[in-house]
Scaffold this active site. Structure first.
Site, PDB file in Angstrom:
ATOM      1  CB  SER A  99      -0.955  -0.033   1.197  1.00  0.00           C
ATOM      2  OG  SER A  99      -1.890   1.010   1.132  1.00  0.00           O
ATOM      3  CG  ASP A 244      -3.035  -0.572  -2.291  1.00  0.00           C
ATOM      4  OD1 ASP A 244      -2.873   0.603  -1.916  1.00  0.00           O
ATOM      5  OD2 ASP A 244      -3.657  -1.417  -1.618  1.00  0.00           O
ATOM      6  CG  ASP A 246      -6.065   1.239  -0.453  1.00  0.00           C
ATOM      7  OD1 ASP A 246      -5.172   2.112  -0.491  1.00  0.00           O
ATOM      8  OD2 ASP A 246      -6.142   0.400   0.472  1.00  0.00           O
TER       9      ASP A 246
END
Length: 455
Positions: A99, A244, A246
């Site tokens: 992430s 990533d 998100d």
């Protein structure tokens, strides 16, 4: 022993996180899912752009097929893209990502067949299998197969387009500056935004697991390139993702950073109705508290991390509560009616719907007036970590403030608050402080930092 932190398992690649360990994690979760299905299952496998991503994806694929699972290899894809695929296909998923962590990190995140991150009880079952090494290894002629899925990113973008107000955004004729930070969003967000009718200019837009342009975390100090691009391109808004994709963090039309807490508060204010509930973590900003109060809604706090927030949302929904929006001020926002997942591209589109009505600077100003300080205290080993936590506990109990211990130690002073807690993903203890007076916020952070340094 707790293997999975607040957002999966992560570590420095080839030091804390090795291919052998990832293989064992995959064998453990594959064994659990096979047992639940009473037979072999198909599993989606994706990764972000990190340099070690393919290596760990190969390790995960080997572990999954060794316990009889078939594997759909999606390649490089945002985490919410893997979640979208898992949901549409009805298969669980394994995502190789760290992430927002620096380039040397990697990790594993587990997703159920509904596209939702595994809850704590499910993760504990995987941990139990892993620690006891109870793997359901298949015989040589019953090992799983792998196949490449070439259109997973395209399917994800199509699903996004079907879920937002394309007409409102297109009619606004917006220019968007995008910084995907060399991450997985570089392969999906530019196309998504253009198909929404936006003119898109990019920086750090090439996928590169070494992250040469900036670190993956989209915090203000890493977004100088994006702020400059907004100004030079005369863009209406800037959007930044983490590794990533998100998360989404914004820059207004003047090139000024929009605090993630302000963006969350604005999105919540546009969604919440009287009687609704929203969920956030214990480091919640007063900005969101103000928006919740103004809407006549309720706020539930959880430990930090998307897994904890999702678990709380699921419980509230089972109890019949309406939870239209939730999330944290780091850019990780959830719209449960769309999908119970953090999705940077979807969050960006929802913010663009607001920008179509008024400038981003006005949206941010409506939730201004607070100042935040964040400090990290690094530690070298578990013993030092424990000394830091004991020092934080002592300082918290000595303070004349309302104490919350949901996750770490949060002290509310009325005019300001400070929180100290160990990170679930890095070897640091984090200190957060917020106040209307910037000096007051700095003072609280410095006081807690001094207490920890003495340890």
């Amino acid at each position: 022993m707790k293997i999975f932190g607040s957002s999966g398992v992560r570590g420095v690649a080839n030091e804390e996180l090795t291919p052998a360990f990832v293989t064992r994690v995959a064998m453990a979760v594959g064994s659990v899912w096979t047992a639940d299905a009473d037979g072999p299952v198909r599993i989606a496998l994706g990764r972000d752009t990190r340099a070690t991503g393919e290596m760990f994806a190969d390790s995960a694929s080997a572990g999954l097929t060794s316990v009889g699972c078939d594997v759909d290899r999606l390649g490089v894809i945002p985490t919410p893209g893997l979640q979208s695929y898992a949901d549409s296909e009805g298969v669980p998923g394994v995502m190789i990502t760290a992430s927002h962590n620096p380039a040397q990190y990697n990790g594993v995140k587990l997703v159920g067949s509904n596209g939702v991150e595994l809850a704590r009880d499910a993760l504990e079952r995987v941990e139990d299998r892993l620690l006891s090494e109870r793997f359901e290894q298949a015989t040589w002629d019953e090992t799983g197969d792998t196949r490449r899925v070439e259109d997973a990113r395209e399917r994800y973008v199509d699903a996004l387009l079907d879920s937002v107000d394309r007409e409102t955004i297109a009619d606004a004729d917006l220019t968007v500056a995008l910084d995907p930070g060399h991450g997985a969003g570089a392969l999906t967000s530019p196309e998504f935004l253009r198909r929404l009718g936006c003119r898109v200019v990019t920086v750090n837009g090439q996928p590169d697991g070494h992250f040469p342009g900036r670190d993956p975390e989209p915090v203000e100090k890493n977004l100088g390139d994006l702020r400059r691009l907004v100004r030079t391109a005369d863009a209406d808004v800037g959007i930044a993702h983490d590794g990533d994709a998100d998360r989404a963090i914004f820059v207004d039309e003047t090139g000024t950073h929009v605090e993630g807490d302000a963006a969350l508060a604005a999105l919540a204010a546009s969604e919440l109705q009287p009687g609704d509930t929203t969920v956030s973590a214990v480091n919640v900003s007063q900005r969101l508290v103000d928006a919740v109060d103004a809407a006549g809604a309720d706020l539930e706090l959880t430990p930090i991390g998307s897994t904890n927030i999702i678990t709380s949302i699921e419980r509230l929904q089972r109890e019949g509560e309406s939870v239209p929006v939730a999330g944290e001020g780091n850019g990780g926002v959830l719209f449960p009616d769309y999908r119970l997942a953090r999705d940077g591209a979807y969050t960006a589109a929802r913010f663009l719907e607001l920008v179509a009505e008024r400038p981003a600077s006005e949206i941010s100003a409506a939730h201004a007036g607070y100042h935040n300080v964040r400090v990290n205290v690094q530690y070298g080993d578990d013993a030092e970590r424990e000394r830091l936590i004991r020092a934080a506990e002592a300082a918290a109990h000595d303070a004349d403030a309302e104490l919350t211990t949901i996750d770490g130690y949060r002290l509310d002073f009325g005019d300001a608050w400070v929180l100290v807690r160990p990170s679930g993903t890095e070897p640091v203890v984090r200190i957060y402080a917020e106040a209307r007076d910037p000096d007051r916020a700095q003072e609280l952070a410095d006081s807690m930092y001094d207490a920890l340094q003495h340890a």
